[in-house]
Motif scaffolding. Structure first.
Motif: not given
Length: 389
Positions: A288-305
């Motif tokens: 979850l940590y790696r996925q959320g961080k990668e989504q944030l870097d890719q500007k997928k803010y909804d998914e990262s949140y």
């Protein structure tokens, strides 16, 4: 494929029903006397085109997430709904070429692993190729005829041990350490930590030292008077290395390949039977940590949140999750607010209100979003009253 055809049939029925609807007239636009005829409004997309566009968008999103097979299904559905959709045709052709290249690369990597004697790694690559293209005859034949199922044992690392030492111990060849490295998906130049469990695979054609065989071998000169060996004082009795659960092993492999959705699916299956298992929970938090961080870097803010919120529920103090979660929340609010402004300017009032409502759900004190909703609702109410006149 049958599922795709059934879904396409249902969509075509919906299209036929929607085709009977007439375009609404635009109220309140009377022409001035003597003025030139007004230009006709731009043609609105048909129901067929709108449905195809939705599946195109879904296909693009799945491609960005690395879910290529599902993305290909969406491209095919878009073309079934609207056969003249050039964008869907181009998207399908490009994705099929991408999958073909990826499959060929995985097969080549598998052959290289076979040449090094790493059958476990070869099978992993070939199964990845078949997941991308289940109909790949080449991948299936190599998997069936060359990359046979390999047995392995587990080894618990002791202080001071190295991969070369383990290769010498089990294979009699220090150069085979690369096989152990590949099988366990270790980082470059790893330092083995005492207590870590490693898989030691059998290499076809090489002698393989099995602890079971050594332990069960009869003594050369029986000595009945000899007492059984006992641990020295202060030394804990030796235990058999624990077996690695296949679901957790697959989850670790997927995690190293950055296939977080697959890793989490395997971990959740394992935790369904052992909800309090420490190893499974730690692996889920890391995924979850790696996925959320990668989504944030890719500007997928909804998914990262959403991902980071799930992690925070499991362990609020995990790494810097609190900081990342706040960042994802702020970016999500900002994105939805801006999307609302854009839709408002495009006169898509209902859609704009939906975007600003998401902002209020995340931040009930967001005054600008609340004011914008009130203004958009007043405009909608005025338009509805004019239509009734």
């Amino acid at each position: 494929m049958r599922g795709l055809l059934r879904l396409a049939s249902a969509l075509l029925v919906a299209l036929a029903a929607g085709a009977c609807a007439t375009a609404p007239s635009v109220p309140g636009r009377a022409e001035a006397p003597g003025a030139a005829p007004a230009l006709p409004p731009p043609a609105r997309p048909s129901t067929r085109e709108q449905l195809a566009a939705r599946h195109r968008a879904q296909a693009e999103a799945l491609e960005r997430d690395g879910l290529l097979r599902r993305a290909l299904d969406e491209w095919k559905i878009a073309r079934m709904v609207n056969p003249s959709d050039a964008a869907a045709r181009e998207g399908q052709i490009k994705l099929e070429a991408r999958i073909e290249e990826a499959v060929a690369a995985r097969i080549e990597e598998a052959r290289g692993a076979l040449a090094r004697g790493s059958h476990v790694e070869a099978r992993r690559r070939l199964l990845t190729a078949l997941a991308l293209d289940p109909g790949s005859r080449m991948a299936f034949e190599v998997l069936q005829n060359e990359a046979r199922e390999v047995e392995f044992i587990t080894h618990t690392v002791r202080a001071g041990e190295t991969l070369a030492a383990l290769a010498q111990r089990y294979y009699g060849d220090r150069s085979r350490s690369e096989v152990i490295w590949e099988t366990n998906q270790l980082p470059a130049n790893p330092r083995l930590v005492a207590g870590t469990t490693l898989k030691i695979p059998e290499i076809p054609g090489l002698p393989f030292l099995r602890p079971e065989a050594r332990r069960e071998a009869p003594p050369a000169a029986p000595r009945p008077e000899a007492a059984p060996a006992t641990p020295e004082r202060g030394e804990a009795p030796r235990e058999e290395p624990p077996e690695v659960n296949p679901l957790l092993a697959d989850a670790r492999d997927a995690l190293e390949q950055r296939e977080y959705t697959l890793a989490l699916a395997d971990v959740d299956k394992y935790l369904a039977g052992s909800p309090n298992n420490r190893e499974g929970l730690d692996l889920k938090k890391l995924a979850l940590y790696r996925q959320g961080k990668e989504q944030l870097d890719q500007k997928k803010y909804d998914e990262s949140y959403r991902t980071l919120t799930q992690l925070a529920k499991l362990e609020p103090r995990y790494e810097d999750v609190a900081q990342l979660l706040q960042q994802a929340r702020s970016r999500t609010i900002e994105q939805h607010y801006r999307d609302g402004i854009r839709l408002y300017r495009e006169e898509k009032l209902r859609e704009a209100i939906q975007e600003w409502q998401v902002v209020l759900d995340l931040d009930p004190r967001h005054l600008n979003a609340r004011r914008n909703i009130e203004q958009a609702e007043r405009l909608l109410k005025g338009l509805e009253q004019r239509k009734k006149r």
